[in-house]
Design a protein around this motif. Structure first.
Motif, PDB file in Angstrom:
ATOM      1  N   GLN A  80       0.437  -1.227  -0.536  1.00 35.24           N
ATOM      2  CA  GLN A  80       0.063   0.189   0.351  1.00 35.24           C
ATOM      3  C   GLN A  80       0.793   1.627  -0.008  1.00 35.24           C
ATOM      4  N   ARG A  81       0.454   2.797  -1.273  1.00 37.24           N
ATOM      5  CA  ARG A  81       1.932   3.356  -1.055  1.00 37.24           C
ATOM      6  C   ARG A  81       0.558   5.030   0.050  1.00 37.24           C
ATOM      7  N   PHE A  82       0.945   5.032   0.780  1.00 33.48           N
ATOM      8  CA  PHE A  82       0.708   6.649   1.322  1.00 33.48           C
ATOM      9  C   PHE A  82       1.759   7.598   0.442  1.00 33.48           C
ATOM     10  N   HIS A  83       0.704   8.924   0.064  1.00 29.52           N
ATOM     11  CA  HIS A  83       1.934   9.947  -0.174  1.00 29.52           C
ATOM     12  C   HIS A  83       1.276  11.285   1.218  1.00 29.52           C
ATOM     13  N   LEU A  84       2.582  11.596   1.436  1.00 31.20           N
ATOM     14  CA  LEU A  84       3.261  12.298   2.433  1.00 31.20           C
ATOM     15  C   LEU A  84       3.102  13.615   2.651  1.00 31.20           C
ATOM     16  N   LYS A  85       1.888  14.639   2.755  1.00 29.47           N
ATOM     17  CA  LYS A  85       3.062  16.091   2.594  1.00 29.47           C
ATOM     18  C   LYS A  85       2.548  17.007   3.383  1.00 29.47           C
ATOM     19  N   ARG A  86       0.970  16.683   4.119  1.00 26.15           N
ATOM     20  CA  ARG A  86       1.104  17.684   5.533  1.00 26.15           C
ATOM     21  C   ARG A  86       1.011  17.548   6.901  1.00 26.15           C
ATOM     22  N   SER A  87       1.789  18.806   7.065  1.00 29.51           N
ATOM     23  CA  SER A  87       2.439  17.878   8.365  1.00 29.51           C
ATOM     24  C   SER A  87       1.225  17.408   9.670  1.00 29.51           C
ATOM     25  N   TYR A  88      -0.203  18.267   9.478  1.00 29.98           N
ATOM     26  CA  TYR A  88      -0.900  17.156   9.874  1.00 29.98           C
ATOM     27  C   TYR A  88      -2.178  16.330   9.990  1.00 29.98           C
TER      28      TYR A  88
END
Ligand code: TYD
Length: 136
Positions: A80-88
């Protein structure tokens, strides 16, 4: 049941303010573990990959403090791939999942809150060893 079922995106508190927003994390509340260690990845060159291991007992919360990157979690049969781009937003990663981090944007900072101090004995660094451990 797969370890992937325990993975979740934690919606962290965000105090919006015209002077700048604020997010906080309280161990045991926003993380399902007490925080014993914090580390971060930064100055990651374009195209680099990190991770490539699983942890026997370590739980983590992974946050994109700046920029973006992907976390690929693999339970030995499903990825499963997760794209993280928010610090919250934090990605909760339970024990015994193979993880790879890639697709780092320039200036990305990946902060990891961990349930234990660094212990090389807690790692599976060889994928076949990890698969073997899943069978036991
Ligand atoms: P590693 O966990 O393999 O990095 P990543 O998964 O992000 O690619 O760690 C890289 C090196 O840093 C390894 O030699 C162990 C060391 N290290 C510590 O000394 N303390 C730590 O808390 C971490 C995470 C790594």
């Amino acid at each position: 049941m797969s370890q992937l079922d325990q993975v979740k995106i934690v919606d962290l508190p965000k105090i919006t303010d015209p002077r700048g927003n604020l997010t906080f994390i309280e161990g045991g509340d926003h993380t399902p573990f007490d925080i014993q260690r914090v580390y971060y990845l930064y100055d990651v060159p374009g195209g680099a990959e990190r991770g490539g291991h699983a942890h026997k007992g370590l739980q983590q919360l992974i946050i994109a403090m700046s920029g973006s990157f992907d976390v690929v979690l693999n339970d030995g049969s499903t990825k499963q791939r997760f794209h993280l781009k928010r610090s919250y937003f934090g990605l909760y990663v339970p024990t015994m999942l193979w993880r790879e981090l890639d697709n780092f944007s320039s200036g990305a900072v990946c902060m990891v809150l961990a349930s234990n101090k660094y212990d090389e004995e807690d790692y599976y660094r060889n994928y076949n060893d990890y698969l073997q451990a899943l069978k036991n």
